[in-house]
Each structure stands twice: as C-alpha cells, then as structure tokens.
Design a protein around this motif. Sequence first.
Motif, PDB file in Angstrom:
ATOM      1  N   ASP A 174       0.832  -1.211   0.000  1.00  0.00           N
ATOM      2  CA  ASP A 174       0.000   0.000   0.000  1.00  0.00           C
ATOM      3  C   ASP A 174       0.867   1.262   0.000  1.00  0.00           C
ATOM      4  N   TRP A 176       0.593   5.157   0.829  1.00  0.00           N
ATOM      5  CA  TRP A 176      -0.205   6.186   1.481  1.00  0.00           C
ATOM      6  C   TRP A 176       0.031   7.519   0.779  1.00  0.00           C
ATOM      7  N   LYS A 219      -5.261  -0.827  -7.402  1.00  0.00           N
ATOM      8  CA  LYS A 219      -6.500  -0.509  -6.704  1.00  0.00           C
ATOM      9  C   LYS A 219      -6.265   0.748  -5.879  1.00  0.00           C
ATOM     10  N   HIS A 221      -7.560   3.644  -2.880  1.00  0.00           N
ATOM     11  CA  HIS A 221      -8.184   3.739  -1.558  1.00  0.00           C
ATOM     12  C   HIS A 221      -8.588   5.201  -1.337  1.00  0.00           C
ATOM     13  N   PRO A 222      -9.898   5.445  -1.103  1.00  0.00           N
ATOM     14  CA  PRO A 222     -11.019   4.498  -1.141  1.00  0.00           C
ATOM     15  C   PRO A 222     -11.276   4.010  -2.571  1.00  0.00           C
ATOM     16  N   ALA A 223     -12.200   3.091  -2.719  1.00  0.00           N
ATOM     17  CA  ALA A 223     -12.440   2.477  -4.020  1.00  0.00           C
ATOM     18  C   ALA A 223     -12.859   3.494  -5.076  1.00  0.00           C
ATOM     19  N   CYS A 227     -10.632  11.135  -2.213  1.00  0.00           N
ATOM     20  CA  CYS A 227     -10.331  11.310  -0.796  1.00  0.00           C
ATOM     21  C   CYS A 227     -10.923  12.637  -0.350  1.00  0.00           C
ATOM     22  N   GLN A 246      -2.648  -1.229   8.547  1.00  0.00           N
ATOM     23  CA  GLN A 246      -3.900  -0.624   8.122  1.00  0.00           C
ATOM     24  C   GLN A 246      -3.851  -0.284   6.634  1.00  0.00           C
ATOM     25  N   ALA A 247      -5.025  -0.288   6.008  1.00  0.00           N
ATOM     26  CA  ALA A 247      -5.121   0.192   4.624  1.00  0.00           C
ATOM     27  C   ALA A 247      -5.163   1.718   4.658  1.00  0.00           C
ATOM     28  N   PRO A 249      -6.333   5.446   4.169  1.00  0.00           N
ATOM     29  CA  PRO A 249      -7.610   6.087   3.853  1.00  0.00           C
ATOM     30  C   PRO A 249      -7.561   6.802   2.507  1.00  0.00           C
ATOM     31  N   CYS A 250      -6.354   7.103   2.046  1.00  0.00           N
ATOM     32  CA  CYS A 250      -6.163   7.722   0.733  1.00  0.00           C
ATOM     33  C   CYS A 250      -4.859   7.171   0.172  1.00  0.00           C
ATOM     34  N   THR A 253      -2.566   0.916  -4.383  1.00  0.00           N
ATOM     35  CA  THR A 253      -1.768  -0.306  -4.315  1.00  0.00           C
ATOM     36  C   THR A 253      -1.543  -0.797  -5.748  1.00  0.00           C
TER      37      THR A 253
END
Length: 307
Positions: A174, A176, A219, A221-223, A227, A246-247, A249-250, A253
């Motif tokens: 991931d 960030w 992919k 984040h979010p889908a 953000c 944690q994934a 929030p914005c 990946t």
Amino acid sequence: MNPSGTNQKVAVGVESSGVEVNVQGSNGQGKKGTLTPRNSNWKPPACWYEPRITPKELKGTIEGLEKMPGFFGIGPTFAQVYKTIFQTHKYDDYNMKKQGKGQFWVAVVNKNRKDEPEAQSCNRLPFWVDEGETPDEPLAISSKILAEYAYDELPVPDTDITMNPSGKQTVNLDTWIWLDKARFKPVSAKASLSSIGLSATTTAKPVSLTIEPGTQDAKVHPASGECRIAADGSIGTPYSDDKKNQAPPCGVTYLRATNQTGPHPLKATVTWEISWTSSDGDGGALPTGTYGDTTDVTVGEVQSINR
C-alpha cells in the motif's frame, strides 16, 4: 466598410480592462495553477463592456486618426466613418453636452482568453450610458462578470502529494498519499472596477483529492479514488509505523511491476468548490473547478518486505 469590425473597434476603444485583481490565501506561494471548470460548457467571460471614455477623450481619439494614416493611409478613412457615427449620425458632437454626466462604454478583452474566438464577440462600437444607469447589454460589466473573471485569477497551489513509501513503489504494498493541509486552504481573488465602485470576491475551497493510478493494474483507496477533506482540513493521512497493518484512507496499491511498461502516470487532482460575494449584495456559486499534477511512479517487485 463595416465600422463595427475588429480593427475599427480597437481604433476607438481599448483592449485592456480597468479591472484590478487582488489575491488572498496563496500562503506566500503566489499564483500556481488555473482551475479547469468541471462543467465543460462554462468558461469565464472572454470579453465585456465597461465605462472608459469621456466625450472629450472620444473626440480626441477620432480626430487624432486623421493625423495618423496608419497602414495604407486608412487612418483618415476610419476617422471619417467614426465622425459620421459619433459627431452627427448617432450622437451630437460626441455627446459633448453630456461631458461629466456619463461615459462611453467600450469592449475590453479578458487577458487570459484574448486568443479565444469568444474574445471577438464584444464587437459593438463605444455606446453612451448616463451616470448611474445600467446599459441594456448582457455583457455589460456586472458583479457576476467580475466574479467570473476572478475565477481565472484564483491562486490555487500545485497539487504536490506526499507518498509513503516515497520514490520507487512495490507491488502489493500500500502507498499512502496525503496533502500538506497548511497549503490547501480556501483561497480568493477580488476583482474591482473603481470607476463604478463595484467589486466581487471569488473564493475556492478545497473539498477532495482524486487519485488516478495511471494503470488498470492497481487498486485505489477508497475504491472511488476520491479522498474527501476532513473536518480539520487534512486530505489523506500521513503514514506512521503504527499504521503498517492498516489500509490507507487515501492511497493506491500497484499490482504489477513496471519493468516492461515504464512508469505509471499517477494523477492527483484537487476539486475546489467556488462561491462569490459582491459589493452590491449579489453572490452565489460558480462551477466547481479542478487542478491536478502528474507524478511518474516506478513499481518494483520483491519477495519480502520490511517496513
């Protein structure tokens, strides 16, 4: 000869506007980007009319053409056409009897849009308006036109995202993404025309950051890829070691390395909501605007990851 043609209009009018613009909230960065309206059918005005010339000034300009032949000696010819219009045909001696009681309104061009076809749509010759009256002309300067003009002058900052990991990314790890909330605050531009005591302030408020990874092999984040700005003004969350499980929030990946394809153009776009107020009490919303930047991202693949 058509006296309303472009060359003739310039000869007795002005192209530079008397509107002054002051910007606020640029955090010392100065003007960076120009917003793109989400509504592709809307643009700030390319031209408008504003009061600029007194009867004495118009008379002096037209009579001056007689002494400046210009290209192919056409100055005196234009002067004669204008004198017919402003001295005898439509006005009596350039409206000299109304000196100090109003002005001739002329076409001016938005300097940011001077090369667009719409900039030629203000093709009226100077026309008289008594002091305190509003001309029956849709493109006559107004508080809303001032607000729309200020739209182009909003000092939005570059969309410089921060990523963790920084630099080269790793497959299935991931990433960030966040923005410096100190830079992404409401900004405004105030457009004023002192000759008529009118001003409008246009304000842009950041509301979200949209991530486009530049490849389908990823992919976000979010889908949705959008953000939203938090209550404290932050967009995205800075990474820290306690968040490693944690994934984001914005973020994004990446699912495949870029060994064969070259770097992915990750685009980060901030959406700004636009509103305006004015000295005459008018105001409202203008089309939402966006501004973004692209970062080339290289993705590698490793067997084990330590973070």
